[in-house]
Write a protein that holds these residues in place. Structure first.
Motif, mmCIF file in Angstrom:
data_model
loop_
_atom_site.group_PDB
_atom_site.id
_atom_site.type_symbol
_atom_site.label_atom_id
_atom_site.label_comp_id
_atom_site.label_asym_id
_atom_site.label_seq_id
_atom_site.Cartn_x
_atom_site.Cartn_y
_atom_site.Cartn_z
ATOM 1 N N UNK A 101 0.862 -1.184 0.000
ATOM 2 C CA UNK A 101 0.000 0.000 0.000
ATOM 3 C C UNK A 101 0.894 1.228 0.000
ATOM 4 N N UNK A 102 0.469 2.247 -0.712
ATOM 5 C CA UNK A 102 1.303 3.437 -0.837
ATOM 6 C C UNK A 102 0.587 4.667 -0.294
ATOM 7 N N UNK A 103 1.384 5.603 0.215
ATOM 8 C CA UNK A 103 0.839 6.818 0.816
ATOM 9 C C UNK A 103 0.072 7.651 -0.199
ATOM 10 N N UNK A 104 0.524 7.607 -1.444
ATOM 11 C CA UNK A 104 -0.220 8.298 -2.503
ATOM 12 C C UNK A 104 0.067 7.662 -3.857
ATOM 13 N N UNK A 105 -0.607 8.134 -4.868
ATOM 14 C CA UNK A 105 -0.466 7.523 -6.184
ATOM 15 C C UNK A 105 0.924 7.689 -6.765
ATOM 16 N N UNK A 106 1.500 8.865 -6.581
ATOM 17 C CA UNK A 106 2.829 9.094 -7.154
ATOM 18 C C UNK A 106 3.819 8.071 -6.623
ATOM 19 N N UNK A 107 3.757 7.867 -5.329
ATOM 20 C CA UNK A 107 4.614 6.861 -4.725
ATOM 21 C C UNK A 107 4.363 5.496 -5.367
ATOM 22 N N UNK A 108 3.082 5.200 -5.572
ATOM 23 C CA UNK A 108 2.723 3.919 -6.174
ATOM 24 C C UNK A 108 3.307 3.787 -7.579
ATOM 25 N N UNK A 109 3.338 4.907 -8.318
ATOM 26 C CA UNK A 109 3.928 4.875 -9.654
ATOM 27 C C UNK A 109 5.381 4.445 -9.575
ATOM 28 N N UNK A 110 6.081 4.970 -8.597
ATOM 29 C CA UNK A 110 7.482 4.606 -8.427
ATOM 30 C C UNK A 110 7.636 3.144 -8.046
ATOM 31 N N UNK A 111 6.767 2.686 -7.191
ATOM 32 C CA UNK A 111 6.796 1.289 -6.767
ATOM 33 C C UNK A 111 6.539 0.378 -7.966
ATOM 34 N N UNK A 112 5.557 0.746 -8.741
ATOM 35 C CA UNK A 112 5.218 -0.014 -9.939
ATOM 36 C C UNK A 112 6.420 -0.119 -10.876
ATOM 37 N N UNK A 113 7.097 1.006 -11.053
ATOM 38 C CA UNK A 113 8.257 1.020 -11.945
ATOM 39 C C UNK A 113 9.349 0.109 -11.401
ATOM 40 N N UNK A 114 9.576 0.171 -10.104
ATOM 41 C CA UNK A 114 10.627 -0.642 -9.498
ATOM 42 C C UNK A 114 10.303 -2.136 -9.611
#
Lengths: 364, 364
Positions: free
Chosen positions: A262-275
């Motif tokens: 789970x991510x604090x916000x969408x932008x963070x999630x975008x980074x997680x997705x990329x990683x």
DNA sequence: TGTTGCTATGTTAACGAGAACAACCCCTGG
DNA sequence: CCAGGGGTTGTTCTCGTTAACATAGCAACA
């Protein structure tokens, strides 16, 4: 003319070009002169008073148009002690949440004939919000909307009494009127969603420590896990950016035990997705990812991001409404408090874990 | 006291609670009374004049603090015909470009002690910008920054003469000072990049027809193709959103001839990327995609998006500078014109086409 | 000792608008 | 023919601030 006496006709000095090119526009008196009426009659026309003969009104209107007259805001403000404008105070205005709220506030304000003045504090930790707010007291605004997201919670926000205000920060609950999303429960909802899919636990990429929403979302995640009796892993602390999400995601990708993030916000999630993508871990087959905010691009990630939608526009509109209510009527004892609902937006980034043999029968 | 005479001490009526709760703050006179000096002396202290004895100054400062005094902005504005504030006019403030420019303008303005007031026009096609700008003339601002992105080009923007202004729209070249990115050449640069990789032609997903930047970017794409002797396919017309990119991308994905797609902006590219992914066409192996803007998330798409970076922050800072220059000095005949450079950011969404057998030897 | 010259402070007026009040018009009715 | 009254218009005053000018106090100096 007697010496020592001022000629009444040369008395008013032309001082239009005084301040570097920018001339003062025509005043009510210029219009009056052209229309051959008194200034008061012009004033009556511009305030829409009915006690003006039609013919006179037309003459005045024609003069106004000819001169390109529009009433001086400062003079009006001085006279009636109102500025017709509200202040909007935030750290920055170039992020999704702030800019959407700003846009919504502006539209609501304009619809009611109010202007919006922006204010930032350079360094909230150092300067604090209070001086900035105070500067606005007589400055230009009839009311103030404050969007706090970072800032040390120890600092108490002190505003001049009587200043209508609305704050988007749950820390001022009961002190100032406020409008917020239910961050805590929304975050819990995200965690519950993942747990209900069969994940054993949910890892977390948090927002910055000094942010109240980040704190609440993190608390919601933790509560969700604790109440379900799940293990609570150490969260990764980010700073809302995709960059920080990428860093956290890289670490999480290396751990085969991780099946849900789970991510604090969408932008963070975008980074997680990329990683995760880079590390060869598939979403949602290997790892489920959930965001927070539902920014416009979240529908277009690969896979489309499951997230918690925040209604920024509603928040903005409500903030303005709360301020307006205070401007309109004497303050009541009751301090209003609006919680804007969020909603879980299911897309394709979350799914049951592959080894979903462990059925979790809990439903509460 | 003689009848018919007004008592000088009861003369000033308390009218603080007149307007719904919001009281007027203490005035310069209240401070003067408390400090036992004249109003002028208080004024001298608050404007930083040096002709005040230290002891007197301290007494005044103490009184100010005790009363929570701060000078009334409207009165100052009225007196010296300046508002200490500039207007920022745009369609919306919730998109990347506008919000980043807004943030930059605000920071630059605050650094020089200026405020920023936001203004939108609900319907630019109908209302036009001019009335909104005019309303601001006497309203609250000493200068005006206009960010035009949509709006019918037929409408000529007419501003009150003498109003310092800076516009981010190349259509006002030579009429008003302006700051823009070199959209046309930047877009050509993107096309050249794709052609130089060996693509036979480049398909295009355009921005809305009524947007000037969209028109320029599209023209740049076309010029790039024409100059290289490449075929010019019919562009797909979008509206800056990822949604419209997705629609266009779906159509383009169905055409096996398509090997390269340039997009009017990054959001559109995100939609195209999603459509291609969904259709099973790989990026960049099957199709290359290039964006425009370099929004913060572009590094985190799959694959990371090659794009043209616009320096929004610089644009904002420069816009403010141009306005300030006009406020400071009488207008010169020369109308300044700033072009902010862009740069090609190479990431992973562009590559030579698989059938890159046709070598294109042209170099310029 | 009276003039000059400086510093520190007070007084006046004006910025543009509009509320409150006064004055004027014209029409009606006694 | 004049009082009364509604409809229009003009005058005065104030909002809070500060530039410009006026004045008071005091020191230096011939």
């Amino acid at each position: 003319m007697a010496p020592g006496q001022t000629c009444p006709y040369t008395h008013r000095m032309p001082r239009n070009d005084a301040r570097g090119g920018h001339t003062r526009g025509p005043s009510i008196r210029d219009v009056a002169r052209l229309a051959e009426v008194s200034a008061q009659t012009v004033s009556r026309v511009s305030t829409g008073s009915d006690a003006v003969r039609q013919e006179t009104r037309d003459r005045v209107l024609r003069a106004m148009e000819q001169l390109g007259y529009s009433p001086n805001h400062a003079a009006r403000a001085l006279r009636d002690g109102r500025f017709g404008s509200i202040g909007l105070l935030a750290h920055r205005f170039d992020r999704t949440g702030e800019s959407m709220i700003t846009d919504a506030v502006l539209r609501a304000a304009q619809a009611e004939g109010y202007g919006v003045t922006l204010v930032t504090v350079q360094d909230a930790a150092h300067d604090g919000w209070t001086p900035a707010a105070n500067r606005l007291r007589h400055q230009t605004v009839d009311g103030l909307i404050i969007i706090r997201s970072e800032g040390h919670s120890t600092e108490q926000l002190a505003l001049p009494t009587g200043m209508p205000v609305a704050v988007s920060d749950s820390r001022v609950h009961g002190v100032y009127p406020c409008v917020v999303s239910d961050e805590l429960n929304s975050s819990r909802m995200a965690v519950d969603h993942l747990l209900s899919l069969g994940h054993r636990t949910v890892h977390y990429v948090a927002g910055p420590e000094d942010s109240e929403p980040a704190r609440l979302r993190r608390a919601g995640w933790r509560t969700g896990l604790v109440q379900a009796g799940a293990e609570v892993p150490e969260p990764h602390v980010g700073d809302w950016t995709a960059d920080s999400g990428y860093t956290a995601g890289t670490a999480l990708a290396a751990d085969p035990e991780v099946t849900a993030i789970a991510c604090a916000n969408d932008e963070t999630a975008f980074g997680v997705l990329a990683a995760l993508h880079e590390a060869g871990r598939r979403v949602p087959e290997d790892v489920s990812v959930i965001g927070f905010d539902d920014v416009s691009l979240s529908r277009f990630t690969q896979p489309p991001l499951t997230t918690v939608k925040q209604h920024f526009t509603t928040i903005g509109t409500q903030l303005f409404r709360l301020v307006m209510d205070q401007i309109g009527t004497p303050r009541t004892a009751e301090i209003p408090d609006v919680t804007v609902p969020t909603e879980l937006v299911l897309r394709a980034s979350t799914a049951p874990p592959r080894s979903a043999s462990v059925s979790r029968a809990q439903t509460g």
